[in-house]
Design a protein around this motif. Sequence first.
Motif, PDB file in Angstrom:
ATOM      1  N   ASN A 255       6.194  13.638   1.752  1.00 50.12           N
ATOM      2  CA  ASN A 255       6.729  12.020   1.841  1.00 50.12           C
ATOM      3  C   ASN A 255       5.885  11.101   1.214  1.00 50.12           C
ATOM      4  OD1 ASN A 255       8.790  13.226   3.987  1.00 50.12           O
ATOM      5  ND2 ASN A 255       7.091  13.675   5.293  1.00 50.12           N
ATOM      6  N   THR A 256       6.386  10.204   0.555  1.00 47.01           N
ATOM      7  CA  THR A 256       5.729   8.907   0.056  1.00 47.01           C
ATOM      8  C   THR A 256       6.280   7.483   0.668  1.00 47.01           C
ATOM      9  OG1 THR A 256       5.612  10.150  -2.193  1.00 47.01           O
ATOM     10  CG2 THR A 256       5.119   7.823  -2.217  1.00 47.01           C
TER      11      THR A 256
ATOM     12  N   PHE B 192       1.027  -1.283   0.113  1.00 44.84           N
ATOM     13  CA  PHE B 192       0.024  -0.020   0.038  1.00 44.84           C
ATOM     14  C   PHE B 192       0.837   1.182   0.029  1.00 44.84           C
ATOM     15  CE2 PHE B 192      -2.019   3.550   2.837  1.00 44.84           C
ATOM     16  CZ  PHE B 192      -3.084   3.647   1.705  1.00 44.84           C
ATOM     17  N   GLY B 193       0.297   2.141  -0.694  1.00 47.50           N
ATOM     18  CA  GLY B 193       1.393   3.345  -0.892  1.00 47.50           C
ATOM     19  C   GLY B 193       0.386   4.655  -0.729  1.00 47.50           C
ATOM     20  N   PHE B 194       1.095   5.621   0.275  1.00 50.84           N
ATOM     21  CA  PHE B 194       0.150   6.956   0.371  1.00 50.84           C
ATOM     22  C   PHE B 194       1.332   8.091   0.405  1.00 50.84           C
ATOM     23  CE2 PHE B 194       1.268   5.651   4.534  1.00 50.84           C
ATOM     24  CZ  PHE B 194       1.551   6.818   5.307  1.00 50.84           C
ATOM     25  N   GLN B 195       0.715   9.108   0.328  1.00 42.83           N
ATOM     26  CA  GLN B 195       1.711  10.395   0.302  1.00 42.83           C
ATOM     27  C   GLN B 195       1.063  11.356   1.269  1.00 42.83           C
ATOM     28  OE1 GLN B 195       1.306  13.604  -2.751  1.00 42.83           O
ATOM     29  NE2 GLN B 195       3.853  13.798  -2.855  1.00 42.83           N
ATOM     30  N   GLU B 196       2.142  12.040   2.184  1.00 46.19           N
ATOM     31  CA  GLU B 196       1.671  12.899   2.988  1.00 46.19           C
ATOM     32  C   GLU B 196       2.417  14.122   2.578  1.00 46.19           C
ATOM     33  OE1 GLU B 196       2.459  12.019   7.440  1.00 46.19           O
ATOM     34  OE2 GLU B 196       4.651  12.227   6.879  1.00 46.19           O
ATOM     35  N   PHE B 197       1.819  15.440   3.185  1.00 43.58           N
ATOM     36  CA  PHE B 197       2.524  16.602   2.479  1.00 43.58           C
ATOM     37  C   PHE B 197       1.963  17.960   3.503  1.00 43.58           C
ATOM     38  CE2 PHE B 197      -1.176  15.630   0.016  1.00 43.58           C
ATOM     39  CZ  PHE B 197      -1.773  16.705  -0.153  1.00 43.58           C
TER      40      PHE B 197
ATOM     41  N   GLU C  76      11.709  -1.653   1.735  1.00 41.33           N
ATOM     42  CA  GLU C  76      13.354  -1.448   1.924  1.00 41.33           C
ATOM     43  C   GLU C  76      13.759  -0.324   0.925  1.00 41.33           C
ATOM     44  OE1 GLU C  76      17.712  -3.616   1.626  1.00 41.33           O
ATOM     45  OE2 GLU C  76      16.022  -4.889   1.311  1.00 41.33           O
ATOM     46  N   GLY C  77      14.412   0.696   1.507  1.00 43.18           N
ATOM     47  CA  GLY C  77      14.606   1.935   0.667  1.00 43.18           C
ATOM     48  C   GLY C  77      13.748   2.875   0.621  1.00 43.18           C
ATOM     49  N   THR C  78      12.501   2.802   1.498  1.00 47.33           N
ATOM     50  CA  THR C  78      11.679   3.622   1.372  1.00 47.33           C
ATOM     51  C   THR C  78      11.380   4.119   2.980  1.00 47.33           C
ATOM     52  OG1 THR C  78       9.704   2.269   1.826  1.00 47.33           O
ATOM     53  CG2 THR C  78      10.433   2.486  -0.447  1.00 47.33           C
ATOM     54  N   PRO C  79      10.670   5.287   3.206  1.00 50.22           N
ATOM     55  CA  PRO C  79       9.931   6.259   2.475  1.00 50.22           C
ATOM     56  C   PRO C  79      10.727   7.221   1.430  1.00 50.22           C
ATOM     57  CG  PRO C  79       9.884   6.893   4.681  1.00 50.22           C
ATOM     58  CD  PRO C  79      10.497   5.410   4.749  1.00 50.22           C
ATOM     59  N   PHE C  80      10.214   7.964   0.737  1.00 49.78           N
ATOM     60  CA  PHE C  80      10.930   9.119   0.067  1.00 49.78           C
ATOM     61  C   PHE C  80      10.639  10.211   0.520  1.00 49.78           C
ATOM     62  CE2 PHE C  80      10.673   5.486  -3.005  1.00 49.78           C
ATOM     63  CZ  PHE C  80      11.948   5.537  -3.593  1.00 49.78           C
ATOM     64  N   ARG C  81      11.524  10.947   0.960  1.00 55.12           N
ATOM     65  CA  ARG C  81      11.387  12.190   1.667  1.00 55.12           C
ATOM     66  C   ARG C  81      11.854  13.711   1.115  1.00 55.12           C
ATOM     67  NH1 ARG C  81       9.513  10.838   6.634  1.00 55.12           N
ATOM     68  NH2 ARG C  81      10.313   8.535   7.312  1.00 55.12           N
ATOM     69  N   THR C  82      10.934  14.573   1.038  1.00 53.04           N
ATOM     70  CA  THR C  82      11.180  15.770   0.299  1.00 53.04           C
ATOM     71  C   THR C  82      11.057  17.106   1.049  1.00 53.04           C
ATOM     72  OG1 THR C  82      10.998  15.007  -1.818  1.00 53.04           O
ATOM     73  CG2 THR C  82      11.266  17.281  -1.810  1.00 53.04           C
ATOM     74  N   GLU C  83      12.229  17.882   1.305  1.00 57.05           N
ATOM     75  CA  GLU C  83      11.968  19.114   1.786  1.00 57.05           C
ATOM     76  C   GLU C  83      12.549  20.253   1.020  1.00 57.05           C
ATOM     77  OE1 GLU C  83      13.157  19.714   6.053  1.00 57.05           O
ATOM     78  OE2 GLU C  83      11.644  18.186   6.733  1.00 57.05           O
ATOM     79  N   LEU C  84      11.871  21.375   1.016  1.00 59.15           N
ATOM     80  CA  LEU C  84      12.566  22.389   0.039  1.00 59.15           C
ATOM     81  C   LEU C  84      12.632  23.932   0.889  1.00 59.15           C
ATOM     82  CD1 LEU C  84      10.388  21.758  -3.173  1.00 59.15           C
ATOM     83  CD2 LEU C  84      12.638  20.912  -2.457  1.00 59.15           C
ATOM     84  N   THR C  85      13.877  24.048   1.004  1.00 59.72           N
ATOM     85  CA  THR C  85      14.198  25.674   1.636  1.00 59.72           C
ATOM     86  C   THR C  85      14.766  26.567   0.747  1.00 59.72           C
ATOM     87  OG1 THR C  85      16.688  24.496   1.963  1.00 59.72           O
ATOM     88  CG2 THR C  85      15.066  23.977   3.639  1.00 59.72           C
ATOM     89  N   ASP C  86      14.826  26.503  -0.549  1.00 59.09           N
ATOM     90  CA  ASP C  86      15.161  27.453  -1.535  1.00 59.09           C
ATOM     91  C   ASP C  86      14.181  28.490  -1.464  1.00 59.09           C
ATOM     92  OD1 ASP C  86      14.454  24.675  -2.962  1.00 59.09           O
ATOM     93  OD2 ASP C  86      13.744  26.406  -4.192  1.00 59.09           O
TER      94      ASP C  86
ATOM     95  N   LYS D 103       5.915  22.110  -5.902  1.00 61.60           N
ATOM     96  CA  LYS D 103       7.191  21.755  -6.332  1.00 61.60           C
ATOM     97  C   LYS D 103       7.835  20.606  -5.571  1.00 61.60           C
ATOM     98  CE  LYS D 103      11.751  23.775  -7.055  1.00 61.60           C
ATOM     99  NZ  LYS D 103      12.678  24.893  -7.180  1.00 61.60           N
ATOM    100  N   ALA D 104       7.331  20.687  -3.923  1.00 61.59           N
ATOM    101  CA  ALA D 104       7.773  19.621  -3.037  1.00 61.59           C
ATOM    102  C   ALA D 104       7.043  18.348  -3.489  1.00 61.59           C
ATOM    103  CB  ALA D 104       7.391  20.019  -1.778  1.00 61.59           C
ATOM    104  N   ARG D 105       5.681  18.340  -3.801  1.00 63.61           N
ATOM    105  CA  ARG D 105       4.995  17.387  -4.169  1.00 63.61           C
ATOM    106  C   ARG D 105       5.621  16.696  -5.434  1.00 63.61           C
ATOM    107  NH1 ARG D 105      -1.308  17.430  -3.739  1.00 63.61           N
ATOM    108  NH2 ARG D 105      -0.892  15.269  -3.495  1.00 63.61           N
ATOM    109  N   ARG D 106       5.650  17.447  -6.424  1.00 62.43           N
ATOM    110  CA  ARG D 106       6.069  16.920  -7.585  1.00 62.43           C
ATOM    111  C   ARG D 106       7.573  16.170  -7.537  1.00 62.43           C
ATOM    112  NH1 ARG D 106       3.178  18.845 -11.813  1.00 62.43           N
ATOM    113  NH2 ARG D 106       1.791  20.428 -11.533  1.00 62.43           N
ATOM    114  N   GLN D 107       8.513  16.929  -6.936  1.00 62.71           N
ATOM    115  CA  GLN D 107       9.852  16.179  -6.679  1.00 62.71           C
ATOM    116  C   GLN D 107       9.622  14.859  -5.963  1.00 62.71           C
ATOM    117  OE1 GLN D 107      12.693  18.960  -5.197  1.00 62.71           O
ATOM    118  NE2 GLN D 107      12.737  20.540  -6.890  1.00 62.71           N
ATOM    119  N   ASN D 108       8.905  14.810  -4.832  1.00 66.62           N
ATOM    120  CA  ASN D 108       8.823  13.822  -4.304  1.00 66.62           C
ATOM    121  C   ASN D 108       8.010  12.591  -5.046  1.00 66.62           C
ATOM    122  OD1 ASN D 108       6.771  12.394  -1.674  1.00 66.62           O
ATOM    123  ND2 ASN D 108       8.958  12.460  -1.447  1.00 66.62           N
ATOM    124  N   LEU D 109       7.242  13.009  -5.906  1.00 63.85           N
ATOM    125  CA  LEU D 109       6.557  11.594  -6.574  1.00 63.85           C
ATOM    126  C   LEU D 109       7.485  11.298  -7.618  1.00 63.85           C
ATOM    127  CD1 LEU D 109       2.606  13.189  -6.617  1.00 63.85           C
ATOM    128  CD2 LEU D 109       3.553  10.977  -5.364  1.00 63.85           C
ATOM    129  N   THR D 110       8.227  12.230  -8.054  1.00 63.13           N
ATOM    130  CA  THR D 110       8.941  11.775  -9.305  1.00 63.13           C
ATOM    131  C   THR D 110      10.053  10.798  -8.744  1.00 63.13           C
ATOM    132  OG1 THR D 110       8.838  13.792 -10.493  1.00 63.13           O
ATOM    133  CG2 THR D 110      10.658  12.685 -10.697  1.00 63.13           C
TER     134      THR D 110
END
Length: 241
Positions: free
Chosen positions: A59-60, A42-47, A72-82, A89-96
């Motif tokens: 995070n996915t 099962f997969g889900f994204q929080e943001f 193994e190797g998950t979850p995928f996490r993205t934080e943007l500070t620029d 942008k954060a969601r798109r990068q994370n889903l990619t």
Amino acid sequence: MKKRLIIGGVLAAALAGLPGMTLAGDIANIQPIGFSADGKVFGFQEFGIKEEGRIPYSNTYFVNTGSGQYLEGTPFRTELTDKDANLSKARRQNLTAARGEMDKYDLLTNPGLIAAFNPPTELGSPSKTIRYTTLATDGPPKSPYTLSLGEMPVPTPKECASIDKRVLGFSLQMIEKEGAPNRQAARQATAVPAERVCSVEYRIGGAMVYQPETGNQVHIALILAFDAERNGRWIAVPVHP
């Protein structure tokens, strides 16, 4: 690299804080992605936007529905500070970043059913129980299920030593199954992801259901975990009736 988990403690878009409480943190939104055809993943994204620093994050997660642990190797996490960072942008990068796992298990083909949704913004809704059916039909409820969430104190992990509130875990019981009283302990002692071990409160925020072509139904309890700063993050807990 597999994420570290501990035993003891251990979800549906929540857009604001709990009614009647002063919150300093943020409560993440949740977006279910889907299941593998056999129901084993099962997969889900929080943001959301972090209260401190206004940092967009996404995070996915990919959960083994047998063990309840992350793949193994998950979850995928993205934080943007620029300076031009935003939630889109954060969601798109994370889903990619997570797309390979999504495609590997064909999650978008099998969305499952959001059987119940219980966000903190719904005034008067119970925080520890949720009742639902497994078929999206009109009329009287057919063969309903009820999940009940209980909190329990657990030994304070060393990384939570600075917290001035009691650290809690939880138990999860299915107290109704297909319309009949049930005593099944769905998850009396559940492995909690390391980033949730300092939780001080839980809320049952939703339920997902998926029926593979062959095999038994998979139920997912969506649990919202709060830390001492009132930040709310999600845990997906597999339940096998």
